[in-house]
Write a protein that holds these residues in place. Sequence first.
Motif, short mmCIF file in Angstrom:
data_model
loop_
_atom_site.label_atom_id
_atom_site.label_comp_id
_atom_site.label_asym_id
_atom_site.label_seq_id
_atom_site.Cartn_x
_atom_site.Cartn_y
_atom_site.Cartn_z
N GLY A 18 18.05 24.85 43.54
CA GLY A 18 16.85 25.50 43.03
C GLY A 18 16.36 26.65 43.86
O GLY A 18 15.49 27.41 43.41
N HIS A 19 16.89 26.81 45.07
CA HIS A 19 16.38 27.84 45.99
C HIS A 19 17.50 28.62 46.68
O HIS A 19 17.26 29.27 47.70
CB HIS A 19 15.48 27.19 47.05
CG HIS A 19 14.38 26.36 46.49
ND1 HIS A 19 13.25 26.90 45.92
CD2 HIS A 19 14.25 25.01 46.38
CE1 HIS A 19 12.45 25.93 45.51
NE2 HIS A 19 13.04 24.78 45.76
N ALA A 20 18.71 28.59 46.15
CA ALA A 20 19.84 29.25 46.81
C ALA A 20 19.63 30.77 46.83
O ALA A 20 19.15 31.37 45.88
CB ALA A 20 21.14 28.92 46.08
N ASN A 21 19.99 31.38 47.96
CA ASN A 21 19.99 32.84 48.03
C ASN A 21 21.36 33.41 48.34
O ASN A 21 21.54 34.63 48.40
CB ASN A 21 18.95 33.36 49.02
CG ASN A 21 19.03 32.71 50.38
OD1 ASN A 21 20.03 32.08 50.73
ND2 ASN A 21 17.96 32.83 51.16
N LEU A 79 27.37 23.02 42.83
CA LEU A 79 26.16 23.22 42.05
C LEU A 79 26.51 24.15 40.89
O LEU A 79 27.25 25.11 41.07
CB LEU A 79 25.04 23.85 42.88
CG LEU A 79 24.39 22.97 43.96
CD1 LEU A 79 23.45 23.80 44.82
CD2 LEU A 79 23.64 21.80 43.35
N ALA A 80 25.97 23.85 39.72
CA ALA A 80 26.05 24.80 38.62
C ALA A 80 25.03 25.90 38.84
O ALA A 80 24.06 25.73 39.59
CB ALA A 80 25.79 24.09 37.29
N LEU A 81 25.21 27.03 38.20
CA LEU A 81 24.34 28.18 38.46
C LEU A 81 22.88 27.85 38.18
O LEU A 81 22.00 28.24 38.96
CB LEU A 81 24.77 29.37 37.60
CG LEU A 81 23.91 30.62 37.73
CD1 LEU A 81 23.95 31.17 39.16
CD2 LEU A 81 24.37 31.70 36.74
N ASP A 82 22.60 27.12 37.09
CA ASP A 82 21.20 26.86 36.76
C ASP A 82 20.50 26.06 37.84
O ASP A 82 19.42 26.42 38.31
CB ASP A 82 21.08 26.17 35.39
CG ASP A 82 21.88 24.88 35.29
OD1 ASP A 82 22.69 24.58 36.20
OD2 ASP A 82 21.70 24.16 34.28
N ASN A 83 21.13 24.96 38.29
CA ASN A 83 20.44 24.16 39.30
C ASN A 83 20.59 24.71 40.71
O ASN A 83 19.97 24.21 41.64
CB ASN A 83 20.86 22.68 39.22
CG ASN A 83 22.35 22.49 39.14
OD1 ASN A 83 23.07 22.88 40.03
ND2 ASN A 83 22.82 21.88 38.04
N ALA A 84 21.37 25.77 40.89
CA ALA A 84 21.41 26.45 42.18
C ALA A 84 20.21 27.35 42.38
O ALA A 84 19.66 27.44 43.48
CB ALA A 84 22.69 27.27 42.32
N ILE A 133 15.49 18.46 36.70
CA ILE A 133 15.93 17.82 35.46
C ILE A 133 17.28 17.13 35.66
O ILE A 133 17.53 16.04 35.13
CB ILE A 133 16.00 18.85 34.33
CG1 ILE A 133 14.58 19.31 33.94
CG2 ILE A 133 16.72 18.29 33.11
CD1 ILE A 133 14.55 20.49 33.00
N LYS A 134 18.15 17.78 36.45
CA LYS A 134 19.47 17.19 36.71
C LYS A 134 19.42 16.09 37.77
O LYS A 134 20.46 15.52 38.12
CB LYS A 134 20.45 18.29 37.16
CG LYS A 134 20.82 19.28 36.06
CD LYS A 134 21.70 18.64 35.00
CE LYS A 134 22.14 19.64 33.95
NZ LYS A 134 23.12 20.62 34.43
N ALA A 193 14.54 25.70 40.31
CA ALA A 193 14.08 24.40 40.81
C ALA A 193 13.86 23.39 39.69
O ALA A 193 14.14 22.19 39.85
CB ALA A 193 12.79 24.58 41.62
N GLU A 194 13.36 23.85 38.54
CA GLU A 194 13.14 22.93 37.44
C GLU A 194 14.46 22.40 36.89
O GLU A 194 14.57 21.21 36.55
CB GLU A 194 12.34 23.63 36.33
CG GLU A 194 12.05 22.77 35.12
CD GLU A 194 11.18 21.55 35.41
OE1 GLU A 194 11.08 20.68 34.53
OE2 GLU A 194 10.62 21.46 36.53
#
Length: 325
Positions: free
Chosen positions: A251-254, A228-233, A241-242, A236-237
Amino acid sequence: MASTSPSAAPSSSSAHPHYDRLIASARALPPLRVAVVHPTNAMSIEAALASAELGLIAPVLVGPRARIEAAAQEAGASIAHLTIVDAPHSHAAADAAVAMALRGEVDALMKGSLHTDELMGAVVRREGGLRTSRRISHCFVMDVPGHAQPLIISDAAINIAPTLEDKVDIVQNAIDLAHALHMPEVRVAILSATETVNPKVPSTLDAAALCKMADRGQITGAQLDGPLALDNAIDAEAARIKGIVDSPVAGHANVLIVPDLHAGNLLAKSLSFLGGALAAGIVLGTKVPVILTSRADSESARLASCAVASMLAKAGRDGTIKAVG
């Protein structure tokens, strides 16, 4: 080993609510017995005393007695109530602190004014060190203003160019830390520059392998996705989009696992110095937690690191995790 101190500014309750909850949780525990290694400047003495005053740690000062007392005098602090274990120099102090941990006299180590390499050299020694079956790794626990949950980032300080085998332990260490901190769900993003597997980008192959290893039970206790790239990790939006819609992590990684030390160190420092994040740092995969502080750490970051160590040690004692002990 890279600098372990991305925290730039003191915390405030409004900016760092995750920090406030962390400190409150740790203060509910008995003070952690901590060997503060070579605290021979005012800053390291002040850090130990501030953590003790909050009830986070019960410090034992390990190093040259005369220099420790001089540092306390410089700080305008009384250390008459603290135990000092006299050691002639920094290497001896590191060795003595590790021996105390092995004998069960302390529950954690805290870096004072010696170099990180000096402390970690004693920790990682194969004979008489604090190694476990796990590879030793480092995590930052980051409270990013405006972000809904704390983020764990690994490894930004110890493992320079980890192999796939190394990353298995790095991921499991980070998962165990998340459980020690009582994160209700642990969602691990294996980061790369892209969210698609590309044979020309080795980190994407590692990410795919790690996720399959989790499917096979070789990594446990969390949901994994990657690459995952940082943005989609974390957004959520961006994930939508990806087209990454069938993922419990995107979108929800912690927990963010970076490809190498360079990426992790840049990410952590960017969040701190540009995003106002507060970071607590801890070494994992050792028999007791090791708190790595730095001259650039704010007092809040030092307190948070002690709080993380306290909760990690408790999880190890309770058998909640296997990474400590």
